[in-house]
Design a protein around this motif. Structure first.
Motif, short mmCIF file in Angstrom:
data_model
loop_
_atom_site.label_atom_id
_atom_site.label_comp_id
_atom_site.label_asym_id
_atom_site.label_seq_id
_atom_site.Cartn_x
_atom_site.Cartn_y
_atom_site.Cartn_z
N GLU A 1 -6.99 4.71 -29.36
CA GLU A 1 -6.98 6.18 -29.22
C GLU A 1 -8.06 6.54 -28.01
OE1 GLU A 1 -7.64 8.91 -32.60
OE2 GLU A 1 -6.52 7.40 -33.81
N CYS B 1 -17.65 14.62 -29.97
CA CYS B 1 -16.42 14.93 -29.36
C CYS B 1 -16.55 16.38 -28.65
CB CYS B 1 -15.10 15.11 -30.33
SG CYS B 1 -13.73 14.98 -29.46
N ASN C 1 -18.29 10.39 -27.88
CA ASN C 1 -17.27 10.00 -28.86
C ASN C 1 -16.62 8.66 -29.06
OD1 ASN C 1 -16.41 11.22 -31.59
ND2 ASN C 1 -14.44 11.44 -30.68
N GLN C 2 -16.67 8.30 -30.21
CA GLN C 2 -15.97 6.84 -30.47
C GLN C 2 -14.71 7.01 -31.42
OE1 GLN C 2 -16.52 3.74 -28.97
NE2 GLN C 2 -14.27 3.34 -29.67
N ARG C 3 -13.38 6.90 -30.86
CA ARG C 3 -12.15 7.12 -31.76
C ARG C 3 -11.81 5.83 -32.23
NH1 ARG C 3 -8.67 12.04 -29.41
NH2 ARG C 3 -10.40 13.76 -29.88
N PRO C 4 -10.76 5.72 -33.09
CA PRO C 4 -10.52 4.45 -33.54
C PRO C 4 -9.86 3.67 -32.31
CG PRO C 4 -9.85 6.14 -35.04
CD PRO C 4 -10.60 6.94 -33.91
N CYS D 1 -10.96 14.68 -24.57
CA CYS D 1 -10.67 13.17 -24.11
C CYS D 1 -9.57 13.03 -23.20
CB CYS D 1 -10.24 12.57 -25.70
SG CYS D 1 -11.68 12.82 -26.99
N ASP E 1 -13.74 17.55 -27.36
CA ASP E 1 -12.46 17.94 -27.36
C ASP E 1 -11.81 17.92 -26.20
OD1 ASP E 1 -10.12 18.33 -29.00
OD2 ASP E 1 -10.46 20.71 -28.92
N CYS F 1 -10.86 7.81 -25.96
CA CYS F 1 -12.21 8.56 -26.28
C CYS F 1 -12.91 8.26 -25.03
CB CYS F 1 -12.75 7.92 -27.51
SG CYS F 1 -13.24 6.13 -27.49
#
Length: 102
Positions: A19, A56, A13-16, A60, A58, A21
């Motif tokens: 954040e 994700c 998963n790539q978060r902004p 991270c 969940d 990840c």
């Protein structure tokens, strides 16, 4: 019997920006390494091992993270050597790598 002896999911998963990840912690390269190693060891395919990218998972804050089914064992890792240890110990020899377990 499960279609695969082991099914491994790497959270990619790539978060902004800014954040936490798994993708930001090297998960995509680690998944590629694992997939290549499983192929090289002749372990890819039905009745054997499948390496997948996942969205994700969940977790991270524990990442980067992967999970191996059907056992449901969660691991973290920092480098290719950790991935190799998971392959050698868990996948090939059926022993949980306690130091990497999450």
């Amino acid at each position: 019997m499960s279609y695969y002896r082991h099914h491994v999911f790497f959270c990619c998963n790539q978060r902004p920006e800014g954040e936490t990840c798994c993708a930001g912690q090297g998960a995509i390269a680690a998944q590629t390494y694992a997939k290549d190693r499983i192929r090289a060891l002749g372990l890819k395919g039905p009745g054997k091992v499948r390496i997948n990218k996942a969205g994700c998972l969940d977790r991270c804050d524990d990442g980067p993270i992967l999970v191996i089914y059907p056992e449901g064992v969660w691991y973290t890792y920092a480098c290719d050597e950790d991935i190799e240890e998971i392959i050698q110990e868990h996948i090939l020899n059926g022993r949980v790598v306690e130091r990497l377990k999450r």
